[in-house]
Design an enzyme around this catalytic site. Structure first.
Site, mmCIF file in Angstrom:
data_model
loop_
_atom_site.group_PDB
_atom_site.id
_atom_site.type_symbol
_atom_site.label_atom_id
_atom_site.label_comp_id
_atom_site.label_asym_id
_atom_site.label_seq_id
_atom_site.Cartn_x
_atom_site.Cartn_y
_atom_site.Cartn_z
ATOM 1 N N ARG A 35 0.997 6.354 0.664
ATOM 2 C CA ARG A 35 1.333 5.152 1.447
ATOM 3 C C ARG A 35 2.275 4.299 0.614
ATOM 4 O O ARG A 35 2.061 4.125 -0.587
ATOM 5 C CB ARG A 35 0.069 4.366 1.782
ATOM 6 C CG ARG A 35 0.387 2.999 2.356
ATOM 7 C CD ARG A 35 -0.821 2.300 2.886
ATOM 8 N NE ARG A 35 -1.288 2.923 4.121
ATOM 9 C CZ ARG A 35 -2.229 2.396 4.906
ATOM 10 N NH1 ARG A 35 -2.799 1.252 4.569
ATOM 11 N NH2 ARG A 35 -2.603 2.998 6.010
ATOM 12 N N LYS A 48 6.097 0.082 -13.820
ATOM 13 C CA LYS A 48 7.043 0.191 -14.952
ATOM 14 C C LYS A 48 8.426 0.615 -14.471
ATOM 15 O O LYS A 48 9.325 0.831 -15.265
ATOM 16 C CB LYS A 48 6.528 1.234 -15.954
ATOM 17 C CG LYS A 48 5.174 0.936 -16.535
ATOM 18 C CD LYS A 48 4.793 2.083 -17.481
ATOM 19 C CE LYS A 48 3.370 1.934 -17.956
ATOM 20 N NZ LYS A 48 2.913 3.177 -18.614
ATOM 21 N N ARG A 57 -9.517 2.193 5.242
ATOM 22 C CA ARG A 57 -9.835 3.379 6.039
ATOM 23 C C ARG A 57 -8.996 4.592 5.691
ATOM 24 O O ARG A 57 -9.511 5.695 5.529
ATOM 25 C CB ARG A 57 -9.603 3.118 7.531
ATOM 26 C CG ARG A 57 -10.817 2.692 8.275
ATOM 27 C CD ARG A 57 -10.386 1.796 9.390
ATOM 28 N NE ARG A 57 -9.719 0.650 8.816
ATOM 29 C CZ ARG A 57 -10.360 -0.431 8.407
ATOM 30 N NH1 ARG A 57 -11.635 -0.538 8.560
ATOM 31 N NH2 ARG A 57 -9.710 -1.440 7.844
ATOM 32 N N THR A 58 -7.687 4.424 5.617
ATOM 33 C CA THR A 58 -6.851 5.610 5.461
ATOM 34 C C THR A 58 -7.165 6.308 4.134
ATOM 35 O O THR A 58 -7.429 7.509 4.102
ATOM 36 C CB THR A 58 -5.357 5.234 5.571
ATOM 37 O OG1 THR A 58 -5.175 4.548 6.796
ATOM 38 C CG2 THR A 58 -4.476 6.471 5.559
ATOM 39 N N HIS A 95 2.953 6.008 11.007
ATOM 40 C CA HIS A 95 1.616 6.218 10.420
ATOM 41 C C HIS A 95 0.999 7.409 11.158
ATOM 42 O O HIS A 95 0.087 7.258 11.963
ATOM 43 C CB HIS A 95 0.793 4.946 10.609
ATOM 44 C CG HIS A 95 -0.490 4.904 9.834
ATOM 45 N ND1 HIS A 95 -1.055 6.010 9.230
ATOM 46 C CD2 HIS A 95 -1.324 3.862 9.568
ATOM 47 C CE1 HIS A 95 -2.176 5.639 8.637
ATOM 48 N NE2 HIS A 95 -2.362 4.360 8.825
HETATM 49 C C1 NCD Z 1 -3.119 0.193 9.906
HETATM 50 C C2 NCD Z 1 -1.949 0.332 8.958
HETATM 51 O O1 NCD Z 1 -2.132 0.416 7.744
HETATM 52 O O2 NCD Z 1 -0.843 0.396 9.481
HETATM 53 N N1 NCD Z 1 -4.346 0.378 9.271
HETATM 54 C C3 NCD Z 1 -4.861 1.635 9.166
HETATM 55 O O3 NCD Z 1 -4.317 2.483 8.509
HETATM 56 N N2 NCD Z 1 -5.963 1.924 9.874
HETATM 57 C C4 NCD Z 1 -3.080 -1.022 10.738
HETATM 58 C C5 NCD Z 1 -2.910 -2.348 10.088
HETATM 59 O O4 NCD Z 1 -2.849 -2.469 8.856
HETATM 60 O O5 NCD Z 1 -2.873 -3.331 10.834
#
Ligand code: NCD
Length: 305
Positions: free
Chosen positions: A101, A80, A51-52, A129
């Protein structure tokens, strides 16, 4: 130039403006379809995501921009041994904005200090997040009208779940919010959230380890997955993974207008039969993530709207 590392990087007023913009985008998407023409978003993902990453990419594409990036550390020069600082310096000359991320807490912050373009923290380890929080706030505001006087149950892995940490951080700035923290003893919220965020701000909260007893009090139930990848051993994960499962029977104990949210991905913690309940809003929440990320990209790139 502005980055987004934590939901606290925006004042409440700025958050409202961001959500107003997301609202307008949701209602009049055509108005925004060329706003980022010629702009590029880099998605640098050192950890799995559906999703993100894809909602960021959809957001930029909806704005008429383009996207580039990588979706795992293995497919980048991190494999690397390259540092995030070096990577971002290079990406700064390839793109206009970056969503990053990383499994290490603070990595996007380190990157932002060396970056020539805005960096968005798209999740750093078990820490924060912020764009999930923007999604959560926007969903609550859109479905409830305002973020005020709500009893919010946060359920599951409150220790490692970064979405929970960011959401609590943001919600303590809204009036009349009560928290019910529902988790097994071992997965309670970290000390710094309890002391520095909840207690310091004089917030009302309680910690419980059963869902049934509190279901009837909640206006919002925010379910989370047990974060397998952050456990030190698999046995603990197996023991705790099915501690809470939201079922239609449990939903019968809830208010008629309670709302179930989940950042997703779901594993076992919400039975699929709950999906048809009109109070299950997690797929709508995922959809709203695109509108708020569009608003965020426009804001950080300082594009007049
Ligand atoms: C979450 C995350 O990555 O922290 N997912 C997301 O970005 N929607 C929640 C999760 O991974 O449980």
């Amino acid at each position: 130039m502005r980055h987004l590392m934590s939901p606290l990087d925006f004042t409440r007023e700025e958050l409202e403006q961001l959500m107003d913009l997301a609202d307008d985008i949701k209602n009049h998407p055509d108005k925004y379809s060329e706003k980022c023409h010629g702009k590029k978003l880099a998605t640098c993902f050192y950890e799995p995501s559906t999703r993100t990453r894809l909602s960021f990419e959809a957001a930029m594409l909806n704005l008429g921009g383009s996207v580039l990036g990588f979706s795992s550390a293995d497919s980048s020069s991190a494999a690397k041994g390259e540092s995030v600082s070096d990577t971002i310096r290079v990406i700064s000359s390839y793109a206009d904005i970056c969503a990053m991320r990383h499994p290490k807490e603070g990595a996007p912050l380190v990157a932002s200090s060396r970056s020539l373009i805005p960096v968005i923290n798209a999740g750093d380890g078990g820490h924060q997040h912020p764009t999930q929080t923007l999604t959560d706030l926007f969903t609550i505001r859109s479905l409830r009208g305002e973020i005020k006087d709500l009893t919010i149950g946060l359920c599951g892995d409150l220790k490692f779940g970064r979405t929970v940490h960011s959401l609590i951080n943001a919600l303590v700035r809204y009036p009349g919010i009560k928290f019910v923290l529902i988790s097994p003893e071992e997965l309670r919220v970290p000390e710094y959230i309890r002391e520095d965020v909840l207690e310091k701000n004089g917030y009302e909260y309680k910690e419980v380890d059963t869902l049934d007893d509190v279901m009837g009090e909640l206006d919002i139930l925010y379910m989370t997955r047990v974060q397998r990848e952050r456990f030190f051993n698999e046995e603990d994960y197996i023991r705790l993974k099915d501690f809470f499962i939201l079922t239609p029977e449990k939903m019968n104990l809830a208010k008629k207008d309670m709302m179930v949210l989940h950042p997703l991905p779901r594993v076992n913690e919400i039975a699929v039969d709950v999906d048809d309940d009109p109070r299950a809003m997690y797929f709508t929440q995922a959809k709203y993530g695109v509108f708020i990320r569009m608003a965020l990209i426009l804001t950080l790139l300082e594009i007049p709207c």
